[in-house]
Design a protein around this motif. Structure first.
Motif, mmCIF file in Angstrom:
data_model
loop_
_atom_site.group_PDB
_atom_site.id
_atom_site.type_symbol
_atom_site.label_atom_id
_atom_site.label_comp_id
_atom_site.label_asym_id
_atom_site.label_seq_id
_atom_site.Cartn_x
_atom_site.Cartn_y
_atom_site.Cartn_z
ATOM 1 N N LYS A 154 0.830 -1.205 0.000
ATOM 2 C CA LYS A 154 0.000 0.000 0.000
ATOM 3 C C LYS A 154 0.868 1.260 0.000
ATOM 4 O O LYS A 154 0.539 2.252 -0.662
ATOM 5 C CB LYS A 154 -0.928 0.017 1.203
ATOM 6 C CG LYS A 154 -2.040 -1.007 1.146
ATOM 7 C CD LYS A 154 -2.892 -0.923 2.394
ATOM 8 C CE LYS A 154 -4.007 -1.935 2.395
ATOM 9 N NZ LYS A 154 -4.811 -1.861 3.644
ATOM 10 N N ASP A 155 1.965 1.213 0.759
ATOM 11 C CA ASP A 155 2.883 2.356 0.794
ATOM 12 C C ASP A 155 3.449 2.639 -0.595
ATOM 13 O O ASP A 155 3.498 3.789 -1.034
ATOM 14 C CB ASP A 155 4.033 2.105 1.780
ATOM 15 C CG ASP A 155 3.578 2.137 3.239
ATOM 16 O OD1 ASP A 155 2.430 2.538 3.518
ATOM 17 O OD2 ASP A 155 4.393 1.756 4.099
ATOM 18 N N ASP A 173 2.498 10.299 -9.859
ATOM 19 C CA ASP A 173 1.597 10.524 -10.996
ATOM 20 C C ASP A 173 0.655 11.705 -10.786
ATOM 21 O O ASP A 173 -0.024 12.126 -11.706
ATOM 22 C CB ASP A 173 0.761 9.268 -11.276
ATOM 23 C CG ASP A 173 1.586 8.131 -11.857
ATOM 24 O OD1 ASP A 173 2.688 8.414 -12.376
ATOM 25 O OD2 ASP A 173 1.130 6.980 -11.791
ATOM 26 N N SER A 174 0.613 12.262 -9.587
ATOM 27 C CA SER A 174 -0.337 13.310 -9.243
ATOM 28 C C SER A 174 0.144 14.692 -9.680
ATOM 29 O O SER A 174 1.331 14.986 -9.681
ATOM 30 C CB SER A 174 -0.572 13.318 -7.733
ATOM 31 O OG SER A 174 -1.370 14.415 -7.364
ATOM 32 N N LEU A 216 5.300 13.401 2.050
ATOM 33 C CA LEU A 216 4.319 12.322 2.013
ATOM 34 C C LEU A 216 4.390 11.545 3.320
ATOM 35 O O LEU A 216 5.429 10.981 3.658
ATOM 36 C CB LEU A 216 4.583 11.395 0.832
ATOM 37 C CG LEU A 216 3.653 10.206 0.686
ATOM 38 C CD1 LEU A 216 2.222 10.677 0.426
ATOM 39 C CD2 LEU A 216 4.115 9.301 -0.437
ATOM 40 N N MET A 217 3.309 11.567 4.064
ATOM 41 C CA MET A 217 3.238 10.827 5.318
ATOM 42 C C MET A 217 2.532 9.503 5.053
ATOM 43 O O MET A 217 1.416 9.482 4.538
ATOM 44 C CB MET A 217 2.456 11.608 6.374
ATOM 45 C CG MET A 217 3.066 12.932 6.743
ATOM 46 S SD MET A 217 4.677 12.738 7.484
ATOM 47 C CE MET A 217 5.583 13.948 6.553
ATOM 48 N N VAL A 257 3.136 5.946 -3.107
ATOM 49 C CA VAL A 257 4.260 6.657 -3.732
ATOM 50 C C VAL A 257 4.035 6.783 -5.231
ATOM 51 O O VAL A 257 4.237 7.853 -5.824
ATOM 52 C CB VAL A 257 5.598 5.950 -3.423
ATOM 53 C CG1 VAL A 257 6.733 6.544 -4.241
ATOM 54 C CG2 VAL A 257 5.910 6.027 -1.936
ATOM 55 N N ILE A 258 3.593 5.724 -5.862
ATOM 56 C CA ILE A 258 3.300 5.756 -7.295
ATOM 57 C C ILE A 258 2.198 6.774 -7.587
ATOM 58 O O ILE A 258 2.311 7.580 -8.516
ATOM 59 C CB ILE A 258 2.911 4.349 -7.810
ATOM 60 C CG1 ILE A 258 4.137 3.433 -7.750
ATOM 61 C CG2 ILE A 258 2.332 4.425 -9.223
ATOM 62 C CD1 ILE A 258 3.821 1.964 -7.940
#
Length: 81
Positions: free
Chosen positions: A18-19, A28-29, A36-37, A23-24
């Motif tokens: 999930k982590d 892509d955002s 990023l927490m 990140v992916i």
């Protein structure tokens, strides 16, 4: 460090799959966060650090910092990230 890793393996709060997906998604955002927490504990630690910064540094020194302005100077309209 290896001893710590050996005792924590399989005990961590976060799901590595999930982590990595997070990140992916972040990469892509168009609105990626500055920091990023991942996982609940990281979010809580980050919120505590920000609250401490506000209380300790900003609140205590804000008035004096603002008092350093040059009279009549045009104020910066930049917004925080």
């Amino acid at each position: 460090m290896d001893a710590c890793d050996a005792t924590q393996n399989g005990q961590q709060m976060g799901d590595p799959a999930k982590d990595m997906q997070m990140v992916i998604d972040m990469v892509d955002s168009d609105t990626a966060p500055v920091r990023l927490m991942l996982d609940e504990d990281a979010c809580q630690l980050s919120e505590g650090a920000v609250a401490s910064l506000r209380k300790r540094d900003l609140a205590q020194w804000r008035a004096r910092g603002e008092d350093t302005l040059i009279p009549g100077a045009v104020k910066n309209t930049a917004q925080a990230l």
